[in-house]
Design a protein around this motif. Structure first.
Motif, PDB file in Angstrom:
ATOM      1  N   LYS A 136       0.831  -1.205   0.000  1.00 62.65           N
ATOM      2  CA  LYS A 136       0.000   0.000   0.000  1.00 62.65           C
ATOM      3  C   LYS A 136       0.865   1.253   0.000  1.00 62.65           C
ATOM      4  O   LYS A 136       0.600   2.208  -0.732  1.00 62.65           O
ATOM      5  N   ASN A 137       1.886   1.255   0.839  1.00 64.19           N
ATOM      6  CA  ASN A 137       2.761   2.426   0.919  1.00 64.19           C
ATOM      7  C   ASN A 137       3.504   2.657  -0.396  1.00 64.19           C
ATOM      8  O   ASN A 137       3.682   3.801  -0.821  1.00 64.19           O
ATOM      9  N   ILE A 138       3.947   1.582  -1.032  1.00 66.89           N
ATOM     10  CA  ILE A 138       4.648   1.731  -2.306  1.00 66.89           C
ATOM     11  C   ILE A 138       3.706   2.276  -3.366  1.00 66.89           C
ATOM     12  O   ILE A 138       4.067   3.176  -4.134  1.00 66.89           O
ATOM     13  N   SER A 139       2.471   1.770  -3.406  1.00 64.46           N
ATOM     14  CA  SER A 139       1.514   2.264  -4.407  1.00 64.46           C
ATOM     15  C   SER A 139       1.144   3.724  -4.134  1.00 64.46           C
ATOM     16  O   SER A 139       1.008   4.521  -5.056  1.00 64.46           O
ATOM     17  N   ARG A 140       0.999   4.081  -2.851  1.00 62.96           N
ATOM     18  CA  ARG A 140       0.732   5.486  -2.514  1.00 62.96           C
ATOM     19  C   ARG A 140       1.886   6.371  -2.962  1.00 62.96           C
ATOM     20  O   ARG A 140       1.675   7.468  -3.478  1.00 62.96           O
ATOM     21  N   ASN A 141       3.092   5.881  -2.752  1.00 65.72           N
ATOM     22  CA  ASN A 141       4.277   6.634  -3.147  1.00 65.72           C
ATOM     23  C   ASN A 141       4.319   6.799  -4.666  1.00 65.72           C
ATOM     24  O   ASN A 141       4.653   7.872  -5.169  1.00 65.72           O
ATOM     25  N   GLU A 142       3.984   5.749  -5.407  1.00 63.25           N
ATOM     26  CA  GLU A 142       3.962   5.833  -6.869  1.00 63.25           C
ATOM     27  C   GLU A 142       2.890   6.821  -7.338  1.00 63.25           C
ATOM     28  O   GLU A 142       3.125   7.613  -8.254  1.00 63.25           O
TER      29      GLU A 142
ATOM     30  N   PHE B 185       1.739   9.343  -5.636  1.00 58.25           N
ATOM     31  CA  PHE B 185       2.240  10.668  -5.287  1.00 58.25           C
ATOM     32  C   PHE B 185       3.251  11.155  -6.324  1.00 58.25           C
ATOM     33  O   PHE B 185       3.200  12.304  -6.759  1.00 58.25           O
ATOM     34  N   ASN B 186       4.169  10.274  -6.723  1.00 55.15           N
ATOM     35  CA  ASN B 186       5.176  10.655  -7.717  1.00 55.15           C
ATOM     36  C   ASN B 186       4.540  10.984  -9.062  1.00 55.15           C
ATOM     37  O   ASN B 186       4.976  11.910  -9.746  1.00 55.15           O
ATOM     38  N   GLU B 187       3.502  10.238  -9.452  1.00 54.64           N
ATOM     39  CA  GLU B 187       2.794  10.530 -10.703  1.00 54.64           C
ATOM     40  C   GLU B 187       2.119  11.897 -10.639  1.00 54.64           C
ATOM     41  O   GLU B 187       2.194  12.688 -11.583  1.00 54.64           O
ATOM     42  N   LYS B 188       1.451  12.176  -9.516  1.00 53.74           N
ATOM     43  CA  LYS B 188       0.804  13.472  -9.355  1.00 53.74           C
ATOM     44  C   LYS B 188       1.835  14.593  -9.337  1.00 53.74           C
ATOM     45  O   LYS B 188       1.611  15.658  -9.926  1.00 53.74           O
ATOM     46  N   LEU B 189       2.940  14.361  -8.676  1.00 54.24           N
ATOM     47  CA  LEU B 189       3.998  15.363  -8.616  1.00 54.24           C
ATOM     48  C   LEU B 189       4.534  15.654 -10.014  1.00 54.24           C
ATOM     49  O   LEU B 189       4.736  16.818 -10.377  1.00 54.24           O
ATOM     50  N   GLU B 190       4.739  14.627 -10.809  1.00 53.57           N
ATOM     51  CA  GLU B 190       5.229  14.819 -12.172  1.00 53.57           C
ATOM     52  C   GLU B 190       4.196  15.576 -13.019  1.00 53.57           C
ATOM     53  O   GLU B 190       4.549  16.460 -13.805  1.00 53.57           O
TER      54      GLU B 190
END
Length: 167
Positions: free
Chosen positions: A62-68, A70-75
């Motif tokens: 879950k944490n890894i998917s949340r991080n991914e 977040f990174n997509e939104k940030l990009e």
């Protein structure tokens, strides 16, 4: 032994002062260690609470998917910001206005020149010449605060005002 006792008695105040300073230092160290322990204990409790609600692998996934996500939104935000930044560079940021009387026989300052420039001093200058029988309007492109067309003194003044941030 008696000599040692004599040295101790002579310097007793110094030994007491040293013991007090050492005690204060120990007290400060204990407070720092206690605060770090409390912080670590709270983090441990939070981790244990999360681990009790599910599987460790599931939580990490879950944490890894949340991080991914977040990174997509940030990009996405970075791309949008870059697009907005490039649009802002081309938008009108500087305006200069000069009103004047183009002809002696016409009262009031009804003629005008308006310079509309972006951050790189590119844009247009609009001029409206008011006369008793007719009115004429002109638009001239501006590149780096210059034009390929002849500029009147009022148009040059409007461009200078825009570049200086004056209206």
């Amino acid at each position: 032994m008696q000599e040692l006792m004599m040295i101790f008695n002579k310097n007793m105040s110094l030994f007491i002062l040293f013991a007090i300073v050492l005690g204060l230092f120990d007290f400060i160290v204990v407070i720092i260690i206690n605060s770090k322990y409390t912080k670590l204990k709270n983090q441990y409790k939070k981790l244990i609470k999360e681990l009790e609600t599910g599987d460790v692998i599931e939580l990490l996934t879950k944490n890894i998917s949340r991080n991914e996500e977040f990174n997509e939104k940030l990009e996405k935000f970075r791309k949008e910001l870059s697009m907005i930044d490039s649009e802002m560079k081309a938008s009108i940021k500087k305006v200069g206005i000069v009103r004047y009387n183009a002809f002696n026989d016409v009262g009031s300052d009804l003629s005008f020149s308006i310079a509309l420039l972006d951050s790189e001093d590119n844009g247009i200058v609009l001029s409206g010449i008011y006369g008793r029988n007719e009115t004429a309007t002109f638009a001239k492109p501006i590149v780096k605060a210059q034009s390929n067309y002849p500029l009147s003194a009022e148009e040059i003044q409007a461009i200078d005002k825009a570049r200086k941030g004056q209206r």
